[in-house]
Design a protein around this motif. Structure first.
Motif, PDB file in Angstrom:
ATOM      1  N   ASN A  60      -6.720  -5.017 -10.601  1.00  0.00           N
ATOM      2  CA  ASN A  60      -7.079  -5.002 -12.022  1.00  0.00           C
ATOM      3  C   ASN A  60      -6.420  -6.162 -12.747  1.00  0.00           C
ATOM      4  O   ASN A  60      -7.075  -6.936 -13.444  1.00  0.00           O
ATOM      5  CB  ASN A  60      -6.629  -3.692 -12.669  1.00  0.00           C
ATOM      6  N   TYR A  77      -5.924  -2.982   5.481  1.00  0.00           N
ATOM      7  CA  TYR A  77      -6.619  -2.383   4.346  1.00  0.00           C
ATOM      8  C   TYR A  77      -6.944  -3.437   3.291  1.00  0.00           C
ATOM      9  O   TYR A  77      -8.083  -3.561   2.840  1.00  0.00           O
ATOM     10  CB  TYR A  77      -5.693  -1.317   3.770  1.00  0.00           C
ATOM     11  N   TRP A 102       0.852  -1.187   0.000  1.00  0.00           N
ATOM     12  CA  TRP A 102       0.000   0.000   0.000  1.00  0.00           C
ATOM     13  C   TRP A 102       0.881   1.228   0.000  1.00  0.00           C
ATOM     14  O   TRP A 102       1.884   1.237   0.693  1.00  0.00           O
ATOM     15  CB  TRP A 102      -0.891  -0.019   1.251  1.00  0.00           C
ATOM     16  N   VAL A 119     -13.000  -7.981   1.924  1.00  0.00           N
ATOM     17  CA  VAL A 119     -14.359  -8.209   2.411  1.00  0.00           C
ATOM     18  C   VAL A 119     -15.358  -7.488   1.518  1.00  0.00           C
ATOM     19  O   VAL A 119     -16.438  -7.987   1.231  1.00  0.00           O
ATOM     20  CB  VAL A 119     -14.491  -7.714   3.864  1.00  0.00           C
ATOM     21  N   GLY A 120     -14.947  -6.315   1.014  1.00  0.00           N
ATOM     22  CA  GLY A 120     -15.897  -5.491   0.266  1.00  0.00           C
ATOM     23  C   GLY A 120     -16.025  -5.846  -1.199  1.00  0.00           C
ATOM     24  O   GLY A 120     -16.782  -5.212  -1.915  1.00  0.00           O
ATOM     25  N   GLN A 121     -15.285  -6.844  -1.670  1.00  0.00           N
ATOM     26  CA  GLN A 121     -15.281  -7.112  -3.111  1.00  0.00           C
ATOM     27  C   GLN A 121     -16.513  -7.898  -3.545  1.00  0.00           C
ATOM     28  O   GLN A 121     -17.060  -8.683  -2.772  1.00  0.00           O
ATOM     29  CB  GLN A 121     -14.027  -7.898  -3.497  1.00  0.00           C
ATOM     30  N   LEU A 179      -9.741  -5.648   4.580  1.00  0.00           N
ATOM     31  CA  LEU A 179     -11.057  -4.992   4.590  1.00  0.00           C
ATOM     32  C   LEU A 179     -11.591  -4.875   3.166  1.00  0.00           C
ATOM     33  O   LEU A 179     -12.768  -5.139   2.901  1.00  0.00           O
ATOM     34  CB  LEU A 179     -10.934  -3.614   5.231  1.00  0.00           C
ATOM     35  N   LEU A 180     -10.704  -4.512   2.222  1.00  0.00           N
ATOM     36  CA  LEU A 180     -11.193  -4.373   0.850  1.00  0.00           C
ATOM     37  C   LEU A 180     -11.592  -5.713   0.280  1.00  0.00           C
ATOM     38  O   LEU A 180     -12.561  -5.824  -0.463  1.00  0.00           O
ATOM     39  CB  LEU A 180     -10.129  -3.718  -0.009  1.00  0.00           C
ATOM     40  N   HIS A 226      -0.599  -0.377  -4.702  1.00  0.00           N
ATOM     41  CA  HIS A 226      -1.104  -1.725  -4.952  1.00  0.00           C
ATOM     42  C   HIS A 226      -2.169  -1.764  -6.036  1.00  0.00           C
ATOM     43  O   HIS A 226      -2.545  -2.832  -6.474  1.00  0.00           O
ATOM     44  CB  HIS A 226      -1.753  -2.234  -3.674  1.00  0.00           C
ATOM     45  N   THR A 227      -2.669  -0.610  -6.472  1.00  0.00           N
ATOM     46  CA  THR A 227      -3.949  -0.659  -7.203  1.00  0.00           C
ATOM     47  C   THR A 227      -3.847  -1.383  -8.532  1.00  0.00           C
ATOM     48  O   THR A 227      -4.868  -1.697  -9.128  1.00  0.00           O
ATOM     49  CB  THR A 227      -4.475   0.756  -7.459  1.00  0.00           C
ATOM     50  N   LEU A 270      -6.690 -18.274   5.162  1.00  0.00           N
ATOM     51  CA  LEU A 270      -6.855 -17.704   6.495  1.00  0.00           C
ATOM     52  C   LEU A 270      -5.884 -18.354   7.470  1.00  0.00           C
ATOM     53  O   LEU A 270      -6.018 -18.231   8.674  1.00  0.00           O
ATOM     54  CB  LEU A 270      -8.304 -17.814   6.969  1.00  0.00           C
ATOM     55  N   TYR A 310      -6.994  -8.723  -3.324  1.00  0.00           N
ATOM     56  CA  TYR A 310      -6.850  -7.900  -2.121  1.00  0.00           C
ATOM     57  C   TYR A 310      -6.351  -8.751  -0.958  1.00  0.00           C
ATOM     58  O   TYR A 310      -5.533  -8.296  -0.142  1.00  0.00           O
ATOM     59  CB  TYR A 310      -8.165  -7.214  -1.786  1.00  0.00           C
TER      60      TYR A 310
END
Lengths: 99, 549, 523, 646
Positions: C258, C312, C250, C318-320, C315-316, C253-254, C408, C329
């Motif tokens: 993609n 981060y 980070w 989780v949001g995908q 968490l991201l 990383h973006t 995990l 992520y």
């Protein structure tokens, strides 16, 4: 008469020529302005040659004339062909390629 | 030799005729130039006396033979040690025969050989009325679209004059980096420029653009050479001589014999500085450095593609050679004056070239801007003002010229109804249609982008390294940034070729004769070879990196 | 000098790439088998390297050294330490699976022209990447490393941009556009990083006068070479930036989501499990090895960045809504752990980090490849398009679950060992950092189980109702990975034995000692 | 002898591997294989036990090192087992009860096509649980710790097609992970403090470090225990865990796994003894949970949830006892064992009832079942008497001792803890009587069976046609036998253990023991307990025995409603954690896309824009090019002159 004045004259002529290139449109006139610049250079050469008392400058002047002549040959050929295609000698018309 | 003796030849002309000392010319050492110019003259005669049918072959053979033998002569000279130990000044001080000169002459000649191949290519255009044609106008004099033109096309005329013209230009390019006095420099400049002006005007397709390119090139070229000449005048005025050595002495203040007549001007540094700046400007125009670069895109786009490739490669080599010699031989004494200026120019050139190229939509213009950016990189090496700097620039020029010619040769292959399809949108999906062509072009692009294992990377590394060692770290950083920007648009083209679907009305890839094939093959070979094993060529450049004065 | 084993390990796949590319368009299957065999041969060589390597021996073994570009002081110098060996074996191990898993990913569409040979290209590129990655693990010459560190971008770029999921939700143009965006993003990100590194490499040459890792390290140790503090820091930053992009850390990383989202699953595995490891590996070998002082100077910031990556990324994840992006992520979070372990500068941390590189490779490979099989069946990457798969394809679901549990880092599976070592190693020197990082294990459980629940459990969606279970080829790809995950989880000793000495060397480079326990317990 | 230890774990592990990888060909025999291997494990345990009894109290501990697990500089983790009296107790309980429940499941899961997998999971659980109690260091214990978590995850979510089950499983795992965080931090602390995390060295060198460190370690261990043993504040998962098949609830969520926390605390007794603060917190957590679970248990109409509440509360007792130090450890374990018997029995009984009642779980729809299923009624009844602590039965012995010990803690906290324990006893009596009455007495309140899909927690294991009234019947032998055996245990175990304190003496070498002296004398405490018991039963009888039970639950008081919702703990979690988490992730996704990525794309865009603007300069007019050249030259000259000027 102080030969340095000839230098000033040469510089003046050169500037006039350059200015002409920048402001005139007609390719022929532009070309003549360039010739004017070259001849200003000649004047400078000759003057310096006189000041230094060696002939190099004067001989260079001859070279310059020859080169100028050659340039005329090539330049006129190009400009004429352009004129024949476009029926105008304005350099601003020749602006197909930009950006 | 003493400054005045250089042109003693003419100053003694007043003496009685029987005592004219014949000028002493080392013909052997000038052989490369003499061969090429001689061949050019013969070429003109060929145009005059050989029947039209036979001209093409004669000219091609003549040109090739001349260039090949000239190259052989260069190699012989280098072998004879003129590149290092026996380096000297020939032709009464007019021409230097030393490492850089020979190296650059060799490069120019090799580049010219492959370039001439693309000149001679006759298989790309569909045969008009049963006779094969090259990429030059059937009859330059005839107005585009007029009956006379059609007649000329019908008759199958071709402008075989391009070969002697090219030879003349090459002759000029051979002298340009070797010129050891300002007069020779000027004459060489004109000798190489004038034929190029004409060549630009000779495109078979899109003649309007071709002529426009010629006019622009000619006017701006003449304009710049006028500046150059004025600069020469001022330097002459300052030093009382146009010989590099003499001027250098005066600049260093180590003048052999103080001529009272010169005392007035020699003190006057304004003459020196302004003159130097003007001469510099004339050369920067030729290498296409910002802000003297603006002719480059238009001319590159308008000129017949083979000519563009030839110009982009050979002219740059010659011009940088002259620039190097001027800065290293004439003006080292005033390094602290010109270095900062050149810094600015280099930075501007790198950034502007890279940035403007990002939004280009025409392959040839794109390559033009990339050549500007590369000029910037090379300037960074020039500024290093060290032996490494010289050798790195020599290497870079060698590597770059072949990549360029190769790239433009590929451009000549991609064609549609209107001739070459240079608009980027038409290149979409080329990789699907003809993977090989696309792959080759991709190799060239990657070399331009300076990706490792290509010659581009080796060159870039050499130049940046020299610059960094020369204390120009900032230049390296700027160079790196602009390479990143540049990478973007090279990548864009690759994406276009490989990752976008081909258009139904897309261009076709013409199958070339062995000529263009050879050109491209040589380009790829050199690119990869210099990328993988640069050592030999680095040694060569290194051993050839001392100027004689 | 002896037999150039290391060279061979890299040359074999390189040659294989050329040959594969040369296979005529019609003989597609031949190309596949050729590639597979070559990759297996490479694996054999890699194993041979591991066998010939003596853990107790010299720091760099099986060394080779020849002048390459004398003018630049560049040698073709190879040599491996334990870390290198581990990663070479990992690379050579994963590539056959990648090839087998991607068996049909590059079959040309009917519409394609006859001369367009995507299949040959695909497998040739994979082998090319393998060769370059292996070389960069072996290089003991900074310049040599840099060359391949950069060059591997090109084949990788074509793999990402050229071959996407066949059945991608949405129109083809749209897919192609996203794909080339991802590819360009990948390339530019890494190229910028690489170019900045290039500046640093040149700087290093100006300072040190050569590129040999060993010589520079010796010179520093002998005090012959003293860099000004600021110079060292600048150079360090130049190097670290490139590696942080590659790793990715980070906020650089973006590109990864993609790239991994658009590429086919095997290629995604190649990116995250193999290519990215070069970044973390290089941090360990070059950043710490060449610039110990600067490394210590930068440690606080880097630790914070690593922590951010861990939390981060999780968490991201989780949001995908897209399976592959979720895994991407998750990987970012894991790379956070690796960097943490490297810069904690304790032997547990760095051993853990090295093990983590290997284990993360295995676990991500398992999870991502199964995900790829799943996607190839349903033709969608969206989690929402699945449900109740375990009912129709229990084996697929089971393997997917195991991959998830490895992600995990469930005890008993390999990743646990490395993750716990990293945590302990970090905690030993930076307790707070260690504790914060521990939250990662909860978040990891969250995104993994949510993914499993949404895709595999619940009532069967009719789109997936007819879904076939794993085929033999697919099972053959996944089963060995699972076996390895369990095996290395229960008995990681062989790996640690190879790695430990190398870690000790690195620590001596940075002159760091492990913090001693508060009380010497009565053993 | 010690080489047998590994087999304890290996046997069920083998079973798991075979059953899970074996494939369909094992569907016929798989369950018997699983049961057999569980029995084998128990057999080995018995052998080892016999051997252990033959030795002197001090040299009973066995030790077996298999191999060095993670050898890293300064970090030694071995796969090694330690079998002492404490572990032995657990081994026998786990493998014994485990075997019985395997047997029970054979019948219970008969109609499930995935029965083979079920037994695989059960075996996996046994292996992990045995590893947990046999490990000789905390890291290996951690492996077992997470292993049982995994098994419980798989078994709670066994009927994965039910979203509720899948969710419950996930929830259980996540909450446990929070606890595991505590455990791993504790281990890290041990490593940095003692340089190791093997039981022996750590516990023996407790004295050499500061109390602060020990308190930290202790609290982290407690956190772990809370997660695993469903203690406040991490208790929320246990109720939902009842989504799993009933044998699972009996084995994992009543008898064994949930007691792992107690094991951890007792095992780490040395640490807690050295840190009174941590110990007090343990006791408080136990007391709170004890009440919490009991209250929840009173309000639930779902028989399994009611039992779950009681489990929570009973473990509360154990934790409380463990929090009392040497005076309590032994009793904590003793209650753990007895609870293992009667709670398992109760759950199996509940399972049997549901099996008979079309998988109905709502006690309001039971009633008067004693006549239809006598065995179940008898065994369930005995379990009931045991748990409420009916004098003479197991529960009485263990619970009474705990209450005594609580008072014996002394000081105000002693009174408070003791009082709470006493109150808990009363409530226990109340809710268990309630369960008993609603299920087996009163009039029939049976309802036609809903169809499996709509019913919230219908267990599709048993076959039944929708819409018809249940026809209760006694369960098959495979189910009744285990119930009977357990019933025996719940009747006699307590008494047996208490014969001249045999159990306490047995454990003493491990846990150390000292007699607690309640301020009011043991007899008084016992009396109080009995009174509380009678009060609880009486109230329950008054409420559910005398008047009929409404089929639809009355609205009830605020407390009741809160208790039905597990005292709002889930609602809190939902609002704070789930919602908050969702918002956080969503906003982060946005940040990542538009901020972090935006910067990158922005740079690219701005370069493009700059390029677009610069390229306008190239306007195609030769003369403007000339201007730029002229200007450039001027600048060049000026610059050169300036340089010289400077």
């Amino acid at each position: 008469m102080n030969p340095v004045n000839y230098l000033y004259l040469a510089a003046l002529l050169f500037t006039i020529g350059a200015a002409g290139v920048l402001i005139r449109r007609n390719a022929i006139v532009l070309f003549m302005c360039v010739e004017l610049m070259l001849n200003a250079c000649n004047l400078a050469f000759v003057t310096f040659s006189r000041m230094h008392g060696n002939l190099d400058g004067q001989i260079i002047a001859f070279f310059t004339m020859v080169v100028a002549a050659a340039e005329v040959v090539v330049g006129l050929a190009i400009i004429v062909s352009l004129f024949r295609t476009r029926h105008s000698a304005s350099v601003d018309d020749a602006s197909l390629m930009k950006l | 030799m003493s400054p005045t003796a250089v042109h003693g030849l003419w100053t003694t002309a007043a003496d009685p005729l029987d005592r004219i000392p014949a000028p002493h010319i080392e013909y052997a050492q000038l052989a490369p130039t003499l061969i090429v110019v001689g061949a050019a003259v013969i070429g003109v005669l060929v145009e005059a006396f050989v029947p039209r049918r036979a001209r093409y072959l004669t000219q091609v053979f003549l040109a090739f033979a001349a260039l090949a033998s000239a190259f052989a002569a260069v190699v012989a000279l280098a072998g004879a040690g003129y590149a290092s130990g026996k380096a000297q000044i020939a032709a009464m001080g007019a021409i230097a025969v030393d490492g850089p000169a020979l190296f650059l002459q060799g490069t120019v000649l090799l580049a010219s050989v492959v370039a001439v191949f693309t000149f001679a290519e006759r298989r790309l255009d569909p045969a008009a009325h049963g006779n094969r044609v090259d990429s030059f106008a059937a009859q330059a004099a005839s107005v585009p679209g007029s009956e006379s033109e059609q007649a000329a096309v019908k008759a199958g005329f071709t402008t075989t004059e391009v070969f002697p013209l090219a030879l003349f230009a090459i002759g000029g390019m051979l002298i340009f980096p070797a010129a050891n006095d300002l007069l020779t420099l000027f004459v060489a400049l004109e000798v190489l420029s004038l034929p190029l002006y004409l060549l630009c005007a000779l495109a078979r397709r899109q003649r309007l653009m071709s002529q426009e390119a010629a006019v622009k090139y000619f006017l701006l070229g003449a304009f710049s050479s006028a500046f150059l000449l004025f600069g020469i005048a001022l330097l002459y005025g300052y030093a009382g001589s146009v010989s590099y050595a003499a001027i250098a002495d005066v600049v260093d203040g180590t003048v052999a014999r103080m001529d009272p007549a010169l005392a007035a001007t020699m003190g006057n540094d304004a003459l020196l500085l302004i003159g130097g700046a003007l001469v510099l400007m004339g050369l920067l125009f030729k290498v296409g450095a910002v802000p003297f670069h603006m002719w480059t895109p238009d001319v590159y786009q308008g000129a017949p593609t083979p000519v563009t490739g030839f110009m982009a490669a050979a002219t740059k080599v010659a011009a940088f050679g002259a620039l190097l010699r001027l800065l290293y031989v004439v003006l080292p004494g005033m390094r602290w004056d010109w270095r900062p200026v050149m810094w600015g120019v280099a930075i501007l050139t790198m950034l502007a070239g890279a940035v403007i190229a990002v939004t280009q939509t025409d392959v040839k213009r794109l390559l033009a801007y990339s050549s500007i950016a590369h000029a910037g990189f090379i300037l960074a090496g020039v500024i290093a003002t060290s032996k490494d700097g010289v050798s790195s620039v020599l290497f870079y020029l060698g590597a770059y010229s072949f990549v360029t010619i190769g790239a433009f040769a590929v451009v000549t292959l991609v064609r549609d109804a209107g001739g070459e399809a240079t608009h980027l949108s038409k290149w979409a999906g080329l990789g699907r249609r003809s993977p090989l062509t696309a792959a080759v072009f991709a190799v060239f692009l990657l070399a331009f982008a300076g990706i490792p294992l290509t010659s581009g990377f080796a060159g870039k590394f050499a130049v940046f390294k020299a610059a960094a060692e020369g204390g120009a770290g900032a230049l390296v950083v700027v160079g790196v940034i602009s390479s990143a920007i540049a990478a973007f648009f090279y990548i864009r083209v690759i994406v276009l070729m490989f990752f976008s679907e081909p258009k139904p009305d897309g261009p076709t890839v013409a199958v070339p004769s062995f000529l263009t094939t050879t050109t491209i093959a040589v380009g790829v070979a050199v690119t990869v070879a210099l990328g993988l094993f640069p050592q030999y060529f680095l040694d060569l450049a290194g051993s050839a990196s001392t100027f004689v004065r | 000098m002896g037999f150039p084993l290391l060279t061979l390990t890299a040359v074999v796949p390189a040659a294989g790439a050329v040959l594969t590319a040369a296979v005529p368009a019609a003989r597609r299957t031949a190309a596949k088998w050729l590639a597979l065999l070559v990759s297996l041969a490479t694996l054999a060589l890699a194993v041979l390297v591991a066998v010939r390597f003596e853990p107790g021996g010299a720091r760099y073994q099986l060394t080779e050294s020849h002048w390459w570009i004398k003018d630049f002081g560049v040698r073709y110098a190879l040599g491996v330490d334990g870390i290198g060996v581990a990663l070479i074996v990992l690379t050579a191990l994963l590539v056959p699976f990648v090839i087998a898993a991607g068996w049909h990913d590059a079959d040309p569409l009917e519409t394609a022209s006859k001369r367009w040979r995507p299949t040959q290209g695909f497998f040739a590129l994979i082998l090319a990447v393998e060769a370059m990655v292996i070389i960069s693990f072996e290089a003991t010459d900074v310049f040599l490393f840099y060359i391949f560190f950069e060059a591997m971008l090109i084949p990788m770029y074509f793999l990402i941009g050229g071959f996407g999921d066949r059945a991608h939700s949405g129109s083809d143009e749209n897919a192609a556009a996203q794909r080339s965006y991802a590819a360009v993003k990948f390339l530019l990100y890494n190229l910028v990083g690489g170019l900045i590194m290039l500046a640093a490499v040149i700087g290093l040459y100006v300072v040190a006068g050569n590129f040999s890792l060993v010589e520079i390290a010796d010179a520093r140790a002998a005090g012959k070479l003293d860099m000004a503090t600021n110079t060292e820091r600048l150079l360090f930053l130049g190097f670290f930036f490139a590696f942080a992009v590659k790793a990715p850390l980070w906020p650089l990383h973006t590109w990864l989501p993609n790239a991994m989202g658009e590429a086919t699953a095997p290629v995604a595995v190649l990116i995250t499990a193999v290519v990215d490891k070069v970044g973390t590996f290089a941090m360990l070998r070059f950043c710490l090895g060449l610039f110990p002082e600067a490394s210590k100077w930068a440690t606080p910031v880097i630790l914070v960045l690593a922590l951010i990556s861990i939390v981060y990324g999780a968490l991201l994840a989780v949001g995908q809504r897209d399976i592959k992006r979720l895994v991407a992520y998750a990987s970012i979070s894991h790379f956070g752990f690796i960097v943490l372990g490297i810069f904690a500068m304790t032997s547990q941390g760095q051993s853990g980090a090295t093990l983590y590189m290997v284990n993360h490779g295995l676990s991500t490979a398992a999870l991502m490849l199964v995900a790829g099989f799943l996607i190839s069946r349903r033709g969608s990457r969206l989690i929402a398009d699945y449900g109740g798969v375990q009912k129709v394809a229990p084996v697929l679901a089971g393997t997917f679950l195991i991959g998830g549990l490895a992600t995990l880092s469930l005890p008993g599976l390999a990743p646990f060992v490395s993750e716990f070592l990293v945590l302990v190693g970090t905690f030993a020197r930076y307790p707070v950092v260690g504790i914060v990082a521990t939250f990662g294990i909860v978040l990891a459980a969250l995104y993994t189980l949510v993914l499993y629940q949404r895709t595999m459990t619940g009532p069967v969606k009719e789109e997936v109702s007819g879904m076939p279970d794993l085929r033999l080829r697919e099972l053959l790809v996944v089963a060995p990975l699972i076996v390895l995950l369990i095996g290395l989880g229960v008995y990681p000793k062989p790996l640690t034995e190879i790695v430990n000495p190398a870690v000790e060397h690195t620590l001596s480079d940075v002159k760091q000692k492990d913090p001693a326990p508060e009380v010497e317990a009565a053993k | 002898m010690e080489n047998l230890i590994a087999l304890l774990v290996a046997a069920p592990l083998l079973g798991a591997a075979v059953l899970l990888c074996g494939g369909r060909r094992l569907d016929k025999t798989g369950h018997w294989l699983g049961t057999l291997l569980a029995a084998v494990s128990f057999g080995i345990g018995a052998v080892l036990f016999a051997d252990m009894l033959g030795k002197g109290a001090e040299d009973r501990a066995l030790h077996q090192k298999l191999f060095s697990w993670i050898p890293v500089e300064g970090f030694q983790a071995d796969v090694a087992f330690q079998l002492d009296q404490l572990s032995m107790t657990f081994v026998l309980l786990i493998s014994g009860v485990g075997t019985l429940i395997h047997l029970y499941s054979v019948g219970y899961m008969e109609h499930d096509e995935r029965r083979r997998r079920f037994f695989g999971y059960l075996n996996l659980f046994l292996a992990a649980m045995l590893l947990l109690v046999l490990a000789d260091n905390y890291l290996l214990l951690y492996v077992g710790w997470e292993g049982v978590g995994l098994a419980s995850y798989l078994l709670i979510g066994f009927w994965q097609h039910k979203p509720s089950a899948a969710t419950a499983a996930k929830k259980a795992f996540l909450v446990n992970r929070v606890g595991d965080m505590g455990l791993s931090i504790a281990i890290m602390l041990m490593f940095t403090t003692f340089g190791t995390f093997a039981f022996g060295p750590v516990l023996s060198s407790v004295g050499e470090t500061s109390e602060g460190t020990l308190t930290a370690i202790g609290l982290m261990l407690l956190l772990a225990a809370c997660g695993k043993s469903a203690q406040v504040p991490l208790q929320s998962w246990l109720g939902d865990a009842m989504e799993g098949p009933t044998p699972v609830s009996a084995l994992i969520h009543a008898a064994t796994m949930v007691t792992a926390g107690v094991y951890l605390i007792v095992r780490s007794g040395a640490i807690f003894n050295a840190s009174p603060d941590a110990q007090l917190v343990v006791a408080i957590v136990g007391a709170v949970t004890l009440l919490f679970g009991a209250i929840v248990g009173c309000a639930k109409d779902d028989i399994k949830k009611a039992l779950a509440g009681s489990t929570m509360s009973q473990i509360g007792y154990m934790v409380l006892a463990a929090g009392l130090g040497p005076i309590g450890y032994a009793f904590a374990i003793m209650h753990l064992v007895t609870h293992g018997f009667f709670k398992a029995g109760l759950f199996l009984g509940a399972g049997s009832v549901m099996h008979a009642m079309n998988d109905e779980v709502d006690m309001r729809k039971y009633g008067g079942l004693r006549r239809y299923m006598p065995v179940t009624f008898a065994t369930f009844g005995l379990g009931y008497l045991a748990i409420i602590g009916f004098p003479g039965l197991s529960g009485f012995w263990s619970k009474d001792k705990i209450i005594e010990a609580a008072f014996a803690k002394g000081g105000t906290e002693g009174w408070i803890l003791g009082g709470v324990a006493l109150l808990g006893a009363a409530i226990t009596a109340f809710y268990m009587t309630r369960v008993m009455l609603m299920t087996f007495f009163g009039e029939k309140r049976w309802q036609p069976a809903p169809d499996a899909d709509t019913a919230p927690s219908a267990e599709p294991a048993a076959e039944h046609r929708a819409g018809e009234l249940p026809h209760p019947h006694e369960s098959p032998k495979t189910m009744t036998i285990p119930m009977i055996v357990l019933a025996f245990g719940s009747v006699f175990a307590g008494g047996l253990f208490s014969l001249n304190e045999s159990f306490v003496k047995w454990l003493e070498p491990v846990t150390s023991f000292e007699h607690g002296h309640p301020p009011i004398g043991a007899a008084a405490v016992t009396g109080a307990t009995v009174v509380a018991l009678i009060a609880g039963v009486g109230i329950a009888y008054a409420m559910y025995g005398r008047r009929p039970v409404p089929v639809v639950a009355p609205r009830g008081s605020v407390l009741t409603r809160a208790a039905r919702r597990d005292l709002l703990q889930d609602d809190f979690n939902h609002v704070v954690l789930v919602r908050g988490g969702e918002h956080l992730t969503r906003s982060l996704v946005y940040v990542d896309h538009s901020l972090v990525d935006g910067v990158v794309n922005g740079t690219a865009a701005s370069v493009g824009g700059l390029s677009g603007r610069l390229r306008k300069l190239q306007n195609g007019y030769a003369r403007s090019y000339a201007v730029s050249m002229f200007g450039g030259t001027a600048v060049l000259i000026a610059a050169t002159l300036l340089m010289r000027g400077v």
